[in-house]
Design a protein around this motif. Structure first.
Motif: not given
Length: 308
Positions: A187-204
């Motif tokens: 669960y906590v790893t997936s929530k970290l993944g959600g933040i990673h995803l937000v950062h990458e989409w923000a660049r795109r």
């Protein structure tokens, strides 16, 4: 009756803070049409109450753990947007999530269920729908301060995340994956993944379409703890509620109002930001890693291309 001029698509809007946020958005912005994206049975239960607030509500059936189901739901939304059945898409809210009692559950596609629902479905839907979003718009991904994995943020109830792509997308990736602690680590790893995803989409994403992660912090009464196993359901139902008289814990109604503030832009936040309740702040040091974010994006794209 006010004519709807904008659409917001929401997952996780059939209970907890998502449902309260949907109610609040409908009350505040009468020209907004909300599409509740969730299982048909759950959506049917909440639809009458939402329609009592506004006529501008509809549902689309989806199983977020199935890539085929997500694709069908996305296609239905695309068709409705293209035909004019839905007004301009101005927002996406990815609030759905699961927290399981182990890290062994497999989806129909063979992925670990926590990661599939909490990370993969978000990317798949955003990948499919982002060409239809019209600026100005905001995309919101609900995450958790549990991604810090430290005593200050979890009170010792959660382990630290353990990042490894693509390994963590597979059942049994963590030590003793059949145990409750592994479910919490997933669960906590997936929530970290959600933040990673937000950062990458923000660049795109193009200018005018912002994406932010939202941390509601500790909220009781959401139903998230129902599948966690161990002592966690007892803590969330019997012990933690006593803290709602403090500023440490929210209940769904105020937490949903805060989420609505983020959805509607009432909480100022630049694209890529991490919003903690009502203000932006830094997420964990581990969450800022462009190499990880790019690798996650590339892997998710490979999955998308291999599954059509």
């Amino acid at each position: 009756m006010t004519t709807a001029t904008r659409t917001i698509v929401m997952t996780g809007a059939t209970r907890g803070i998502g449902l309260e946020a949907a109610r609040e958005v409908l009350r505040r912005q009468r020209d907004t049409h909300i599409v509740v994206l969730g299982r048909a049975s759950s959506a049917a239960e909440v639809l009458p109450g939402l329609l009592d607030i506004s006529a501008h509500v509809s549902t689309v059936d989806v199983d977020l753990s199935s890539r085929a189901s997500v694709a069908v739901a996305g296609a239905e939304l695309e068709d409705r947007l293209d035909s004019g059945d839905l007004p301009a898409l101005r927002g996406l809210v990815f609030n759905a999530g699961v927290h399981l009692s182990n890290a062994m559950q497999s989806t129909v596609d063979g992925f670990e269920r926590t990661f599939a629902v909490n990370v993969m479905s978000t990317h798949q839907l955003l990948r499919q729908l982002h060409p239809h979003i019209q600026a100005p718009a905001r995309v919101v991904v609900t995450v958790s301060d549990a991604h810090f994995g430290d005593l200050r943020h979890t009170g010792g109830t959660m382990p630290a995340p353990r990042w490894a792509i693509p390994e963590i997308s597979r059942p049994g990736a963590f030590d003793r994956s059949e145990n409750v602690r592994a479910g919490r680590r997933a669960y906590v790893t997936s929530k970290l993944g959600g933040i990673h995803l937000v950062h990458e989409w923000a660049r795109r994403l193009p200018a005018g379409i912002d994406i932010v992660s939202y941390n509601p912090s500790l909220v009781v009464g959401t139903g998230l703890a129902r599948e966690t196993g161990g002592a966690f359901p007892f803590l969330m139902s019997q012990i933690i509620p006593m803290l709602t008289v403090t500023s440490l814990v929210d209940t769904p109604v105020p937490a949903g109002a805060k989420l609505a503030d983020v959805i509607l832009g009432g909480t100022p936040a630049e694209t890529g930001s991490y919003v903690h309740r009502t203000r932006t702040m830094a997420s964990s040091a581990e969450s800022y890693d462009t190499d990880r974010e790019r690798a996650l994006w590339n892997w998710l794209e490979q999955v998308a291309q291999s599954t059509g």
